[in-house]
Motif scaffolding. Structure first.
Motif, PDB file in Angstrom:
ATOM      1  N   ALA A 274      -2.443  -7.337  -7.980  1.00  0.00           N
ATOM      2  CA  ALA A 274      -3.531  -6.420  -8.319  1.00  0.00           C
ATOM      3  C   ALA A 274      -4.657  -6.529  -7.284  1.00  0.00           C
ATOM      4  CB  ALA A 274      -4.067  -6.771  -9.702  1.00  0.00           C
ATOM      5  N   PRO A 275      -5.295  -5.390  -7.003  1.00  0.00           N
ATOM      6  CA  PRO A 275      -4.848  -4.044  -7.382  1.00  0.00           C
ATOM      7  C   PRO A 275      -3.706  -3.591  -6.485  1.00  0.00           C
ATOM      8  CG  PRO A 275      -6.852  -3.926  -6.064  1.00  0.00           C
ATOM      9  CD  PRO A 275      -6.579  -5.386  -6.269  1.00  0.00           C
ATOM     10  N   TRP A 276      -2.839  -2.714  -7.028  1.00  0.00           N
ATOM     11  CA  TRP A 276      -1.712  -2.188  -6.252  1.00  0.00           C
ATOM     12  C   TRP A 276      -2.114  -0.832  -5.694  1.00  0.00           C
ATOM     13  CZ3 TRP A 276       2.117  -4.323  -3.957  1.00  0.00           C
ATOM     14  CH2 TRP A 276       3.179  -3.556  -3.475  1.00  0.00           C
TER      15      TRP A 276
ATOM     16  N   PRO B  12       8.030  -1.060  -4.012  1.00  0.00           N
ATOM     17  CA  PRO B  12       9.017  -1.725  -3.152  1.00  0.00           C
ATOM     18  C   PRO B  12      10.386  -1.765  -3.805  1.00  0.00           C
ATOM     19  CG  PRO B  12       7.592  -3.327  -4.218  1.00  0.00           C
ATOM     20  CD  PRO B  12       7.021  -1.989  -4.531  1.00  0.00           C
ATOM     21  N   SER B  13      11.406  -1.909  -2.987  1.00  0.00           N
ATOM     22  CA  SER B  13      12.760  -2.035  -3.496  1.00  0.00           C
ATOM     23  C   SER B  13      12.992  -3.439  -4.027  1.00  0.00           C
ATOM     24  CB  SER B  13      13.764  -1.739  -2.379  1.00  0.00           C
ATOM     25  OG  SER B  13      15.062  -2.130  -2.759  1.00  0.00           O
TER      26      SER B  13
ATOM     27  N   CYS C 171       7.410  -2.466 -12.267  1.00  0.00           N
ATOM     28  CA  CYS C 171       6.738  -1.219 -12.654  1.00  0.00           C
ATOM     29  C   CYS C 171       5.267  -1.345 -12.319  1.00  0.00           C
ATOM     30  CB  CYS C 171       6.918  -0.931 -14.146  1.00  0.00           C
ATOM     31  SG  CYS C 171       6.076  -2.115 -15.228  1.00  0.00           S
ATOM     32  N   THR C 172       4.569  -0.212 -12.286  1.00  0.00           N
ATOM     33  CA  THR C 172       3.114  -0.216 -12.172  1.00  0.00           C
ATOM     34  C   THR C 172       2.519   0.057 -13.542  1.00  0.00           C
ATOM     35  OG1 THR C 172       3.136   2.124 -11.564  1.00  0.00           O
ATOM     36  CG2 THR C 172       3.104   0.522  -9.763  1.00  0.00           C
TER      37      THR C 172
ATOM     38  N   LEU D 154       0.863  -4.054 -10.053  1.00  0.00           N
ATOM     39  CA  LEU D 154       2.321  -4.062 -10.020  1.00  0.00           C
ATOM     40  C   LEU D 154       2.816  -5.264 -10.810  1.00  0.00           C
ATOM     41  CD1 LEU D 154       4.799  -2.601  -8.632  1.00  0.00           C
ATOM     42  CD2 LEU D 154       4.742  -4.480  -6.997  1.00  0.00           C
ATOM     43  N   ALA D 155       3.747  -5.027 -11.711  1.00  0.00           N
ATOM     44  CA  ALA D 155       4.360  -6.092 -12.501  1.00  0.00           C
ATOM     45  C   ALA D 155       5.813  -6.240 -12.085  1.00  0.00           C
ATOM     46  CB  ALA D 155       4.277  -5.768 -13.991  1.00  0.00           C
TER      47      ALA D 155
END
Length: 400
Positions: free
Chosen positions: A202-204, A213-214, A225-226, A236-237
């Motif tokens: 964070a923050p993304w 990202p892959s 996921c975001t 981003l988690a």
């Protein structure tokens, strides 16, 4: 599988990894040349090192190809250069000439991998003289159709996991979260029962799923996921699979790699857990650790939950806790240096000499500033409870 074939470590976690490798080997055999498969983000999926004598010719490697194989991805500059030849729109083989100044010492043939008109990846081979015939290339393009179907299936599965993970992290406590965890457990299958942890970055920079990202670039990553961030924007988690619940190396490695794409961010890593029952609590730990690293740079850029000390408590407090009336005067811009002086003094356990040295000021200047703090707040810095209140409030005020 060919004797000299290779699969990336991240790709090996994919249910289609063996299928990709077999198809790349098939193309290598058809064309009589080593082929590589990358997704549309130029991340390596499989590498078939074809050689009739069973040995890989070192001349098949130039700097771009070597980096792609060793790091499993290409640089943004390389990606932009290759896309300039129209490979994202092409429906057939594209020949790319050698350009030594770009690190491309040998020409390439790119076979676009498409599914229902969408480019999902690329098969690459070195363009020799005379190179593959049109009939060979046509046969290889038929194989790319099968690769495209696999990539599309994997992308759909990834989208499902993204949706289920986001549902868990945004659900309310109690039965809504329990139901969301059950759905994610079903989507993950047998992988759900192993040790996991959660990473928060964070923050993304973006909430756009196409800019995430892959998973292939993140060691151990199972889903990502975001989600909305605590103050504004998104974070981003990432759900990360571990070897054991007390070995967080895959998570910290994934966090460090993600921070390469988010320069102004920090990352938090939750404690490891077995199974998904504690996923909600793990997310709270990861996001709290990221907040702590943003407030206290010495904890980051990757902060683990067990290492954030008092921030384990401070991040659980409501935002209004940082606005205690007695300490509020120190939040004015004109008193910013006084607030910093008080926090450093309390960090140093009230040792005036240490605090003055850290602040780079004379001890008498320190005493003067502390007296001003007492005047503005009405707190007595010789009183333990007053010192505790001031210390906690100053630290909580810096949390995002």
């Amino acid at each position: 599988m060919g004797e000299n074939a290779h699969v990336t470590a991240d790709a090996a976690s994919s249910s289609h990894a063996g299928d990709y490798q077999e198809l790349v080997d098939e193309i290598s055999e058809l064309l009589g040349a080593p082929a590589t498969l990358e997704n549309r983000d130029f991340e390596l999926i499989a590498f078939g090192a074809y050689d009739a004598e069973g040995e890989l010719d070192a001349s098949a490697l130039d700097p771009v190809r070597t980096r792609s194989i060793l790091t499993r991805r290409s640089t943004t500059a390389v990606r932009t250069w290759f896309e300039g030849f129209g490979i994202t729109r092409a429906t057939g083989p594209v020949r790319i000439p050698p350009t030594p100044e770009a690190g491309v010492h040998r020409g390439r043939v790119c076979l676009p991998v498409r599914h229902r008109g969408v480019a999902l990846g690329y098969v690459w081979l070195l363009d020799d003289d005379p190179g593959p015939t049109d009939a060979q290339l046509a046969a290889a393009m038929e194989v790319t159709v099968r690769i495209g179907a696999l990539l599309a299936d994997e992308a759909q599965h990834g989208a499902d996991l993204t949706r289920e993970l986001r549902a868990v992290l945004t659900a309310g406590r109690g039965w809504p979260r329990d139901m969301a965890v059950a759905e994610l457990r079903t989507a993950l299958g047998a992988r759900a029962d192993g040790p996991h942890t959660v990473v928060c970055v964070a923050p993304w920079p973006s909430a756009d799923p196409d800019e995430a990202p892959s998973l292939r670039t993140l060691p151990g990553a199972t889903a990502l996921c975001t989600v909305p961030w605590a103050t504004a924007g998104h974070c981003l988690a990432v759900l990360v699979r571990l070897r054991s619940a007390d070995t967080l190396t895959p998570a910290t490695s994934a966090a460090a790699r993600l921070l390469e794409r988010a320069a102004e961010a920090a990352a938090g890593v939750a404690a490891g857990r077995v199974g998904l029952a504690g996923l909600g609590a793990a997310w709270e730990e990861a996001s709290a650790s990221a907040r702590a690293a943003l407030a206290e740079p010495r904890l980051g850029p990757v902060a683990r939950w067990e290492s954030v000390g008092p921030y384990r408590l401070l991040t659980s407090l409501p935002p209004e806790a940082a606005r205690d009336p007695s300490v509020l005067p120190l939040s004015a811009p004109a008193h910013r240096e006084l607030a910093r002086t008080a926090e450093v003094y309390l960090d140093c356990a009230g040792q005036a000499g240490r605090a003055a040295a850290e602040l780079g000021i004379h001890r008498q200047t320190l005493y003067y500033r502390l007296s001003r703090v007492e005047q503005l707040t009405g707190l007595d810095l010789d009183d333990g409870e007053d010192r505790l209140l001031l210390h906690m409030t100053l630290k909580a005020a810096r949390l995002p």
